[in-house]
Scaffold this motif. Structure first.
Motif, PDB file in Angstrom:
ATOM      1  N   ILE A  18       0.842  -1.198   0.000  1.00 40.08           N
ATOM      2  CA  ILE A  18       0.000   0.000   0.000  1.00 40.08           C
ATOM      3  C   ILE A  18       0.881   1.253   0.000  1.00 40.08           C
ATOM      4  N   SER A  19       1.958   1.238   0.775  1.00 39.26           N
ATOM      5  CA  SER A  19       2.864   2.391   0.851  1.00 39.26           C
ATOM      6  C   SER A  19       3.508   2.677  -0.498  1.00 39.26           C
ATOM      7  N   TYR A  20       3.935   1.639  -1.197  1.00 46.55           N
ATOM      8  CA  TYR A  20       4.502   1.833  -2.538  1.00 46.55           C
ATOM      9  C   TYR A  20       3.457   2.383  -3.501  1.00 46.55           C
ATOM     10  N   GLN A  21       2.227   1.894  -3.413  1.00 42.88           N
ATOM     11  CA  GLN A  21       1.156   2.398  -4.280  1.00 42.88           C
ATOM     12  C   GLN A  21       0.883   3.876  -3.989  1.00 42.88           C
ATOM     13  N   ILE A  22       0.879   4.236  -2.723  1.00 46.83           N
ATOM     14  CA  ILE A  22       0.678   5.641  -2.346  1.00 46.83           C
ATOM     15  C   ILE A  22       1.817   6.487  -2.889  1.00 46.83           C
ATOM     16  N   PHE A  23       3.044   6.024  -2.717  1.00 43.71           N
ATOM     17  CA  PHE A  23       4.203   6.776  -3.223  1.00 43.71           C
ATOM     18  C   PHE A  23       4.105   6.971  -4.731  1.00 43.71           C
ATOM     19  N   GLU A  24       3.739   5.923  -5.470  1.00 46.71           N
ATOM     20  CA  GLU A  24       3.590   6.047  -6.925  1.00 46.71           C
ATOM     21  C   GLU A  24       2.521   7.065  -7.294  1.00 46.71           C
ATOM     22  N   THR A  25       1.423   7.089  -6.544  1.00 44.53           N
ATOM     23  CA  THR A  25       0.317   8.012  -6.828  1.00 44.53           C
ATOM     24  C   THR A  25       0.675   9.449  -6.465  1.00 44.53           C
ATOM     25  N   PHE A  26       1.461   9.623  -5.417  1.00 45.63           N
ATOM     26  CA  PHE A  26       1.770  10.962  -4.906  1.00 45.63           C
ATOM     27  C   PHE A  26       3.215  11.376  -5.183  1.00 45.63           C
ATOM     28  N   VAL A  27       3.852  10.755  -6.150  1.00 45.05           N
ATOM     29  CA  VAL A  27       5.265  10.998  -6.427  1.00 45.05           C
ATOM     30  C   VAL A  27       5.554  12.467  -6.767  1.00 45.05           C
ATOM     31  N   ASP A  28       4.584  13.177  -7.319  1.00 44.98           N
ATOM     32  CA  ASP A  28       4.785  14.583  -7.679  1.00 44.98           C
ATOM     33  C   ASP A  28       4.574  15.539  -6.505  1.00 44.98           C
ATOM     34  N   GLU A  29       4.138  15.029  -5.388  1.00 45.67           N
ATOM     35  CA  GLU A  29       3.887  15.867  -4.211  1.00 45.67           C
ATOM     36  C   GLU A  29       5.154  15.975  -3.364  1.00 45.67           C
ATOM     37  N   LYS A  30       5.266  17.064  -2.636  1.00 44.64           N
ATOM     38  CA  LYS A  30       6.374  17.220  -1.696  1.00 44.64           C
ATOM     39  C   LYS A  30       5.977  16.717  -0.307  1.00 44.64           C
ATOM     40  N   ILE A  55      10.746   4.551   2.275  1.00 47.41           N
ATOM     41  CA  ILE A  55      10.900   4.278   0.836  1.00 47.41           C
ATOM     42  C   ILE A  55      10.883   5.523  -0.044  1.00 47.41           C
ATOM     43  N   SER A  56      10.580   6.698   0.537  1.00 45.05           N
ATOM     44  CA  SER A  56      10.463   7.894  -0.297  1.00 45.05           C
ATOM     45  C   SER A  56      11.050   9.112   0.400  1.00 45.05           C
ATOM     46  N   ASP A  57      11.112  10.204  -0.337  1.00 39.34           N
ATOM     47  CA  ASP A  57      11.552  11.464   0.261  1.00 39.34           C
ATOM     48  C   ASP A  57      10.362  12.385   0.533  1.00 39.34           C
ATOM     49  N   LEU A  58       9.151  11.823   0.488  1.00 38.20           N
ATOM     50  CA  LEU A  58       7.959  12.601   0.809  1.00 38.20           C
ATOM     51  C   LEU A  58       7.992  13.041   2.273  1.00 38.20           C
ATOM     52  N   LYS A  59       7.563  14.271   2.514  1.00 36.57           N
ATOM     53  CA  LYS A  59       7.355  14.710   3.892  1.00 36.57           C
ATOM     54  C   LYS A  59       5.987  14.177   4.295  1.00 36.57           C
ATOM     55  N   VAL A  60       5.933  13.401   5.367  1.00 37.82           N
ATOM     56  CA  VAL A  60       4.697  12.762   5.801  1.00 37.82           C
ATOM     57  C   VAL A  60       4.245  13.388   7.113  1.00 37.82           C
ATOM     58  N   LEU A  61       2.984  13.828   7.135  1.00 36.30           N
ATOM     59  CA  LEU A  61       2.395  14.389   8.340  1.00 36.30           C
ATOM     60  C   LEU A  61       1.224  13.502   8.753  1.00 36.30           C
ATOM     61  N   LEU A  62       1.229  13.063  10.015  1.00 33.98           N
ATOM     62  CA  LEU A  62       0.157  12.207  10.525  1.00 33.98           C
ATOM     63  C   LEU A  62      -0.968  13.039  11.127  1.00 33.98           C
ATOM     64  N   CYS A  63      -2.186  12.541  10.933  1.00 30.57           N
ATOM     65  CA  CYS A  63      -3.369  13.208  11.464  1.00 30.57           C
ATOM     66  C   CYS A  63      -4.308  12.133  11.993  1.00 30.57           C
ATOM     67  N   GLU A  64      -4.796  12.301  13.214  1.00 29.97           N
ATOM     68  CA  GLU A  64      -5.782  11.362  13.755  1.00 29.97           C
ATOM     69  C   GLU A  64      -7.171  11.962  13.571  1.00 29.97           C
ATOM     70  N   VAL A  65      -8.092  11.147  13.077  1.00 29.25           N
ATOM     71  CA  VAL A  65      -9.461  11.585  12.787  1.00 29.25           C
ATOM     72  C   VAL A  65     -10.394  10.938  13.809  1.00 29.25           C
ATOM     73  N   TYR A  66     -11.137  11.772  14.516  1.00 27.63           N
ATOM     74  CA  TYR A  66     -12.038  11.273  15.562  1.00 27.63           C
ATOM     75  C   TYR A  66     -13.471  11.272  15.045  1.00 27.63           C
ATOM     76  N   ILE A  67     -14.001  10.062  14.832  1.00 27.22           N
ATOM     77  CA  ILE A  67     -15.371   9.880  14.349  1.00 27.22           C
ATOM     78  C   ILE A  67     -16.092   8.965  15.329  1.00 27.22           C
ATOM     79  N   ASN A  68     -17.307   9.355  15.716  1.00 28.26           N
ATOM     80  CA  ASN A  68     -18.136   8.491  16.546  1.00 28.26           C
ATOM     81  C   ASN A  68     -18.739   7.436  15.605  1.00 28.26           C
ATOM     82  N   LYS A  69     -18.228   6.218  15.657  1.00 30.86           N
ATOM     83  CA  LYS A  69     -18.664   5.179  14.715  1.00 30.86           C
ATOM     84  C   LYS A  69     -20.129   4.773  14.924  1.00 30.86           C
ATOM     85  N   GLN A  70     -20.649   4.969  16.142  1.00 33.25           N
ATOM     86  CA  GLN A  70     -22.059   4.657  16.389  1.00 33.25           C
ATOM     87  C   GLN A  70     -22.964   5.774  15.867  1.00 33.25           C
TER      88      GLN A  70
END
Length: 164
Positions: A18-30, A55-70
């Protein structure tokens, strides 16, 4: 009764793919934002982010999303402000795509802010959707009965997914 559908090694392999697929899709992004739906989705997001940084030189920023699943109509919040991800590339991550309810409300939340590119990723896609939502990146597609449930367990050296 637990019926293992993904072992620790298989999950690690799927995360890498999945990470390689994401990198291929977002290769033009910084920079990319990996937004994981709280609990297991965020754990998966962290694992994908770690692999992407390897595997890439992409700058990666993590974000947690809070959703009430119920009650997903309730206000959705994120660990970073919308100004940070505005006009950026974003991947919304969850562990299992079942009915699509959680993912579609997560997508709706992020559509309120302009993004340069927006994709979704899940470890397991159950193929039982109530909503027109799809995973752009998925580890495993599995058709199950509506009575069956898929659980993903993330432990330090023994992650697995099982059908119950």
């Amino acid at each position: 009764m637990q019926n293992i559908i993904l072992t620790h090694k298989e999950i690690e392999h799927k995360i890498k793919r999945i990470s390689y697929q994401i990198f291929e899709t977002f290769v033009d992004e910084k920079e990319v934002i990996i937004a994981g739906i709280s609990k297991s989705g965020f754990i998966l997001a962290k694992k994908i982010a770690t692999e992407l940084e390897t595997i890439s030189d992409l700058k990666v920023l993590l974000c947690e999303v809070y959703i009430n699943k119920q009650n997903p109509q309730e206000t959705i919040t994120t660990s970073i402000s919308s100004e940070i991800y505005k006009n950026k590339a974003l991947i919304l991550v969850d562990d299992v795509l079942s009915s699509g309810t959680t993912l579609i409300y997560g997508v709706k939340h992020f559509l309120e802010v302009p993004l340069s590119k927006f994709k979704t990723a899940v470890l397991v896609d159950r193929n039982h959707k109530k909503y027109p939502v799809k995973a752009d990146f998925k580890g495993l597609s599995l058709s199950t009965s509506l009575q069956e449930h898929i659980q993903v367990v993330f432990e330090e050296n023994n992650s697995y997914a099982y059908l119950s």
